[in-house]
Design a protein around this motif. Structure first.
Motif, PDB file in Angstrom:
ATOM      1  N   LEU A   1     -15.413  -4.689 -46.264  1.00  0.00           N
ATOM      2  CA  LEU A   1     -14.565  -5.205 -47.336  1.00  0.00           C
ATOM      3  C   LEU A   1     -14.770  -6.683 -47.640  1.00  0.00           C
ATOM      4  O   LEU A   1     -14.356  -7.153 -48.699  1.00  0.00           O
ATOM      5  CB  LEU A   1     -13.087  -4.963 -46.996  1.00  0.00           C
ATOM      6  N   GLY A   2     -15.364  -7.417 -46.714  1.00  0.00           N
ATOM      7  CA  GLY A   2     -15.576  -8.834 -46.949  1.00  0.00           C
ATOM      8  C   GLY A   2     -14.365  -9.674 -46.580  1.00  0.00           C
ATOM      9  O   GLY A   2     -13.340  -9.172 -46.115  1.00  0.00           O
ATOM     10  N   ALA A   3     -14.479 -10.972 -46.814  1.00  0.00           N
ATOM     11  CA  ALA A   3     -13.422 -11.922 -46.465  1.00  0.00           C
ATOM     12  C   ALA A   3     -12.355 -11.955 -47.555  1.00  0.00           C
ATOM     13  O   ALA A   3     -12.581 -11.542 -48.695  1.00  0.00           O
ATOM     14  CB  ALA A   3     -14.010 -13.310 -46.261  1.00  0.00           C
ATOM     15  N   ALA A   4     -11.179 -12.468 -47.194  1.00  0.00           N
ATOM     16  CA  ALA A   4     -10.078 -12.615 -48.147  1.00  0.00           C
ATOM     17  C   ALA A   4      -9.263 -13.841 -47.784  1.00  0.00           C
ATOM     18  O   ALA A   4      -9.255 -14.282 -46.634  1.00  0.00           O
ATOM     19  CB  ALA A   4      -9.189 -11.375 -48.154  1.00  0.00           C
ATOM     20  N   SER A   5      -8.574 -14.377 -48.780  1.00  0.00           N
ATOM     21  CA  SER A   5      -7.782 -15.582 -48.546  1.00  0.00           C
ATOM     22  C   SER A   5      -6.372 -15.278 -48.084  1.00  0.00           C
ATOM     23  O   SER A   5      -5.694 -16.134 -47.522  1.00  0.00           O
ATOM     24  CB  SER A   5      -7.722 -16.415 -49.839  1.00  0.00           C
ATOM     25  N   ARG A   6      -5.895 -14.039 -48.319  1.00  0.00           N
ATOM     26  CA  ARG A   6      -4.540 -13.636 -47.898  1.00  0.00           C
ATOM     27  C   ARG A   6      -4.597 -12.249 -47.277  1.00  0.00           C
ATOM     28  O   ARG A   6      -5.467 -11.431 -47.608  1.00  0.00           O
ATOM     29  CB  ARG A   6      -3.583 -13.626 -49.091  1.00  0.00           C
ATOM     30  N   HIS A   7      -3.603 -11.977 -46.414  1.00  0.00           N
ATOM     31  CA  HIS A   7      -3.562 -10.700 -45.712  1.00  0.00           C
ATOM     32  C   HIS A   7      -2.115 -10.204 -45.603  1.00  0.00           C
ATOM     33  O   HIS A   7      -1.208 -10.989 -45.311  1.00  0.00           O
ATOM     34  CB  HIS A   7      -4.161 -10.828 -44.314  1.00  0.00           C
ATOM     35  N   ALA A   8      -1.934  -8.916 -45.845  1.00  0.00           N
ATOM     36  CA  ALA A   8      -0.637  -8.256 -45.689  1.00  0.00           C
ATOM     37  C   ALA A   8      -0.797  -7.153 -44.648  1.00  0.00           C
ATOM     38  O   ALA A   8      -1.763  -6.381 -44.709  1.00  0.00           O
ATOM     39  CB  ALA A   8      -0.184  -7.667 -47.020  1.00  0.00           C
ATOM     40  N   VAL A   9       0.137  -7.079 -43.707  1.00  0.00           N
ATOM     41  CA  VAL A   9      -0.031  -6.178 -42.567  1.00  0.00           C
ATOM     42  C   VAL A   9       1.191  -5.292 -42.384  1.00  0.00           C
ATOM     43  O   VAL A   9       2.339  -5.747 -42.450  1.00  0.00           O
ATOM     44  CB  VAL A   9      -0.265  -6.979 -41.265  1.00  0.00           C
ATOM     45  N   THR A  10       0.931  -4.023 -42.137  1.00  0.00           N
ATOM     46  CA  THR A  10       1.938  -3.108 -41.618  1.00  0.00           C
ATOM     47  C   THR A  10       1.325  -2.399 -40.427  1.00  0.00           C
ATOM     48  O   THR A  10       0.108  -2.421 -40.225  1.00  0.00           O
ATOM     49  CB  THR A  10       2.410  -2.112 -42.696  1.00  0.00           C
ATOM     50  N   MET A  11       2.155  -1.772 -39.605  1.00  0.00           N
ATOM     51  CA  MET A  11       1.606  -1.189 -38.377  1.00  0.00           C
ATOM     52  C   MET A  11       2.438  -0.018 -37.865  1.00  0.00           C
ATOM     53  O   MET A  11       3.628   0.100 -38.158  1.00  0.00           O
ATOM     54  CB  MET A  11       1.519  -2.249 -37.277  1.00  0.00           C
ATOM     55  N   THR A  12       1.764   0.859 -37.129  1.00  0.00           N
ATOM     56  CA  THR A  12       2.397   1.889 -36.300  1.00  0.00           C
ATOM     57  C   THR A  12       1.787   1.890 -34.897  1.00  0.00           C
ATOM     58  O   THR A  12       2.247   2.609 -34.020  1.00  0.00           O
ATOM     59  CB  THR A  12       2.230   3.288 -36.919  1.00  0.00           C
ATOM     60  N   GLY A  13       0.752   1.085 -34.707  1.00  0.00           N
ATOM     61  CA  GLY A  13       0.018   1.086 -33.446  1.00  0.00           C
ATOM     62  C   GLY A  13       0.807   0.577 -32.261  1.00  0.00           C
ATOM     63  O   GLY A  13       0.404   0.777 -31.111  1.00  0.00           O
ATOM     64  N   GLU A  14       1.942  -0.077 -32.522  1.00  0.00           N
ATOM     65  CA  GLU A  14       2.770  -0.567 -31.416  1.00  0.00           C
ATOM     66  C   GLU A  14       3.322   0.560 -30.547  1.00  0.00           C
ATOM     67  O   GLU A  14       3.795   0.334 -29.438  1.00  0.00           O
ATOM     68  CB  GLU A  14       3.925  -1.410 -31.968  1.00  0.00           C
TER      69      GLU A  14
ATOM     70  N   ASP B   1       7.800 -15.734 -37.217  1.00  0.00           N
ATOM     71  CA  ASP B   1       9.077 -15.018 -37.138  1.00  0.00           C
ATOM     72  C   ASP B   1       8.938 -13.576 -36.665  1.00  0.00           C
ATOM     73  O   ASP B   1       9.928 -12.832 -36.652  1.00  0.00           O
ATOM     74  CB  ASP B   1       9.772 -15.037 -38.505  1.00  0.00           C
ATOM     75  N   VAL B   2       7.739 -13.158 -36.299  1.00  0.00           N
ATOM     76  CA  VAL B   2       7.539 -11.773 -35.861  1.00  0.00           C
ATOM     77  C   VAL B   2       8.469 -11.423 -34.709  1.00  0.00           C
ATOM     78  O   VAL B   2       9.030 -10.317 -34.653  1.00  0.00           O
ATOM     79  CB  VAL B   2       6.058 -11.555 -35.458  1.00  0.00           C
ATOM     80  N   GLY B   3       8.675 -12.334 -33.773  1.00  0.00           N
ATOM     81  CA  GLY B   3       9.518 -12.078 -32.622  1.00  0.00           C
ATOM     82  C   GLY B   3      10.967 -11.810 -32.955  1.00  0.00           C
ATOM     83  O   GLY B   3      11.697 -11.231 -32.134  1.00  0.00           O
ATOM     84  N   ARG B   4      11.405 -12.184 -34.158  1.00  0.00           N
ATOM     85  CA  ARG B   4      12.786 -11.936 -34.577  1.00  0.00           C
ATOM     86  C   ARG B   4      12.959 -10.569 -35.225  1.00  0.00           C
ATOM     87  O   ARG B   4      14.088 -10.098 -35.381  1.00  0.00           O
ATOM     88  CB  ARG B   4      13.226 -13.016 -35.562  1.00  0.00           C
ATOM     89  N   PHE B   5      11.854  -9.928 -35.614  1.00  0.00           N
ATOM     90  CA  PHE B   5      11.955  -8.675 -36.373  1.00  0.00           C
ATOM     91  C   PHE B   5      11.083  -7.554 -35.811  1.00  0.00           C
ATOM     92  O   PHE B   5      10.495  -6.787 -36.579  1.00  0.00           O
ATOM     93  CB  PHE B   5      11.553  -8.927 -37.833  1.00  0.00           C
ATOM     94  N   PRO B   6      10.973  -7.393 -34.493  1.00  0.00           N
ATOM     95  CA  PRO B   6      10.053  -6.369 -33.983  1.00  0.00           C
ATOM     96  C   PRO B   6      10.441  -4.951 -34.387  1.00  0.00           C
ATOM     97  O   PRO B   6       9.575  -4.133 -34.714  1.00  0.00           O
ATOM     98  CB  PRO B   6      10.115  -6.560 -32.468  1.00  0.00           C
ATOM     99  N   SER B   7      11.728  -4.654 -34.407  1.00  0.00           N
ATOM    100  CA  SER B   7      12.164  -3.292 -34.748  1.00  0.00           C
ATOM    101  C   SER B   7      11.929  -2.980 -36.210  1.00  0.00           C
ATOM    102  O   SER B   7      11.666  -1.817 -36.572  1.00  0.00           O
ATOM    103  CB  SER B   7      13.653  -3.120 -34.419  1.00  0.00           C
ATOM    104  N   GLU B   8      12.023  -4.002 -37.065  1.00  0.00           N
ATOM    105  CA  GLU B   8      11.821  -3.789 -38.495  1.00  0.00           C
ATOM    106  C   GLU B   8      10.341  -3.695 -38.847  1.00  0.00           C
ATOM    107  O   GLU B   8       9.959  -2.976 -39.767  1.00  0.00           O
ATOM    108  CB  GLU B   8      12.479  -4.925 -39.289  1.00  0.00           C
ATOM    109  N   ILE B   9       9.492  -4.417 -38.118  1.00  0.00           N
ATOM    110  CA  ILE B   9       8.052  -4.369 -38.361  1.00  0.00           C
ATOM    111  C   ILE B   9       7.448  -3.078 -37.817  1.00  0.00           C
ATOM    112  O   ILE B   9       6.533  -2.504 -38.420  1.00  0.00           O
ATOM    113  CB  ILE B   9       7.370  -5.596 -37.728  1.00  0.00           C
ATOM    114  N   ALA B  10       7.976  -2.595 -36.700  1.00  0.00           N
ATOM    115  CA  ALA B  10       7.437  -1.396 -36.052  1.00  0.00           C
ATOM    116  C   ALA B  10       7.534  -0.186 -36.979  1.00  0.00           C
ATOM    117  O   ALA B  10       8.596   0.121 -37.520  1.00  0.00           O
ATOM    118  CB  ALA B  10       8.181  -1.125 -34.749  1.00  0.00           C
ATOM    119  N   SER B  11       6.402   0.480 -37.170  1.00  0.00           N
ATOM    120  CA  SER B  11       6.346   1.757 -37.896  1.00  0.00           C
ATOM    121  C   SER B  11       7.035   1.702 -39.254  1.00  0.00           C
ATOM    122  O   SER B  11       7.798   2.608 -39.610  1.00  0.00           O
ATOM    123  CB  SER B  11       6.946   2.868 -37.029  1.00  0.00           C
TER     124      SER B  11
END
Length: 342
Positions: free
Chosen positions: A51-64, A105-115
Motif C-alpha cells: 500500500l505504500g506510505a501514508a501521512s495519517r493512520h486510523a486503527v481499529t482492532m480485535t487482536g487484543e 489516551d489509549v490507556g484510558r479507553f481500553p474497553s472501548e478500543i477493544a473489538s
C-alpha cells in the motif's frame, strides 16, 4: 494526503489506503497474532509494501483477544504501542461510541478500543442506509448489527454482550472448526456423530461446494496439505471417521452441503434474534467481509434486499471488492477522513 485504515485482527491484518476521499486499494494479510507480536510486524511489512506510505493512520482492532496477551487491556496497550512506534505520531485509535483516541489516551479507553471494528463499519453503513442490518462475515466471526436513524442501534457492545444479543456469532467463512458447526451429519440414512478433532475446516466445505472466493483462505489447512477440492474431501471424510475412498464425490458434496446449511442456519437464527428486538424488519442488509457470499444467500432465503459494502463507499475503479473484504479498515479510514476537524 494519503490515509491508511488498519484493522488488527487475531488471524488477519486488514489495511485500506484512502486518497482524495476514496479507497484506492485494500489488502488482507494472514497474521496469526496468537504466535506473538512478531507476526504483526511481518504482516505490517507486507501491507506497507503493498500500500505504500501514508501521512495519517486510523486503527481499529480485535487482536487484543488472542491468548498471547494476559487480558484485553494489556493486548490493546501492546498493539497500540507497537503501531505508534511503526506508524509514527499521526495515528488515532477508534473507540466506538467514544470516537477517536490519541496514542497518549489509549490507556484510558481500553474497553472501548477493544473489538470495536464492527461499530466503525456499521456507522459508515448508516451514512448511506439509515435503516438497515449491517453484517460482516469474515474468516472467523459474523457481525449482525442493527442500524436505525443512521446510527448503530446495537444492544451489545462488549464481546460478551454481543454474543448474548445475537450480534456476534463465532462462525466464519474459512477458519471455523466443523465440530463447532454440527454435532452430527446425515450420511447414508443415519445421523453420524463427528470426530471432535480438527481434521477439517469450514473452508474445506465451501471449497468443495465451489463457493469459496479466491484468496479468502489464507491460513494452512488442518493437515498441512494442499487446498485442492480433492484434499478438502479427504479432510471432510476424516470428520466422519472415514477415508475419502469409502464414498463417491456426490456423497461428499452432500455432506459438505449439510455443513453449509447448518452454518447458515446458525447465522439466520442470530439475524432473527436481532431483528426481533427491532420495531420493524430491516429494509435492507448491507454485507461485508470475505464471507459475504453467505450474506447474499441469507438475503435470498429471507427475501430481503442486499447491498454490498463495496458499492456504498467511495472507491477507485477496481477497489470495491477489496474494500468490502476489508470493511473495518476501509471504514476507519473514511470515518477519520470525514470527521470534522477539532
Amino acid at each position: 494526503m494519503a490515509l491508511i485504515g488498519w484493522d488488527i485482527g487475531g488471524a488477519h491484518l486488514k489495511a485500506a489506503r484512502l486518497e482524495e476521499g476514496r479507497i484506492v486499494a485494500a489488502i488482507q494479510v494472514p497474521c496469526p497474532l496468537w504466535l506473538g507480536l512478531d507476526q504483526l510486524e511481518r504482516a505490517l511489512d507486507q501491507a506497507a509494501t503493498a500500500l505504500g506510505a501514508a501521512s495519517r493512520h486510523a486503527v481499529t482492532m480485535t487482536g487484543e483477544l488472542v491468548d498471547v496477551f494476559e487480558d484485553r487491556q494489556s493486548g490493546v496497550a501492546s498493539i497500540a504501542g507497537m503501531l505508534q512506534g511503526r506508524l509514527g505520531p499521526h495515528i488515532l485509535f477508534y473507540a466506538g461510541r467514544d470516537g477517536w483516541v490519541s496514542p497518549q489516551d489509549v490507556g484510558r479507553f481500553p474497553s472501548e478500543i477493544a473489538s470495536a471494528n464492527w461499530h466503525a463499519s456499521a456507522s459508515l453503513a448508516g451514512r448511506t442506509h439509515a435503516e438497515c442490518l449491517f453484517m460482516d462475515i469474515g474468516s472467523t466471526t459474523t457481525d449482525v448489527v442493527p442500524v436505525a436513524g443512521g446510527r448503530v442501534a446495537a444492544r451489545g457492545h462488549t464481546d460478551a454482550e454481543r454474543l448474548a444479543a445475537g450480534e456476534l456469532v463465532y462462525t466464519g467463512a474459512t477458519r471455523t472448526f466443523l465440530m463447532a458447526v454440527a454435532r452430527s451429519v446425515p450420511f447414508r440414512g443415519a445421523w453420524t456423530p463427528l470426530m471432535n478433532e480438527y481434521f477439517a475446516s469450514i473452508a474445506d466445505v465451501h471449497r468443495i461446494l465451489g463457493d469459496l472466493p479466491e484468496g479468502a483462505d489464507q491460513h494452512r489447512t488442518a493437515d498441512g496439505r494442499d487446498k485442492s477440492v480433492d484434499a478438502s474431501r479427504a479432510r471432510l471424510a476424516r470428520m466422519l471417521g472415514r477415508d475419502v475412498s469409502e464414498a463417491g464425490m456426490a456423497e461428499w458434496t452432500a455432506v459438505a452441503a449439510c455443513f453449509a446449511e447448518m452454518q447458515i442456519r446458525a447465522i439466520h437464527d442470530a439475524v432473527l434474534q436481532v431483528a426481533s428486538a427491532l420495531p420493524e424488519p430491516p429494509p435492507v442488509i448491507v454485507g461485508a467481509g470475505v464471507g459475504r457470499f453467505l450474506i447474499r444467500r441469507l438475503c435470498a432465503r429471507m427475501e430481503r434486499p442486499y447491498a454490498d459494502f463495496g458499492t456504498i463507499v467511495p472507491c477507485a475503479p477496481g477497489a470495491a471488492d477489496a474494500a468490502a473484504d476489508c470493511g473495518p479498515a476501509a471504514a476507519v479510514a473514511l470515518l477519520l477522513d470525514q470527521a470534522a476537524p477539532e
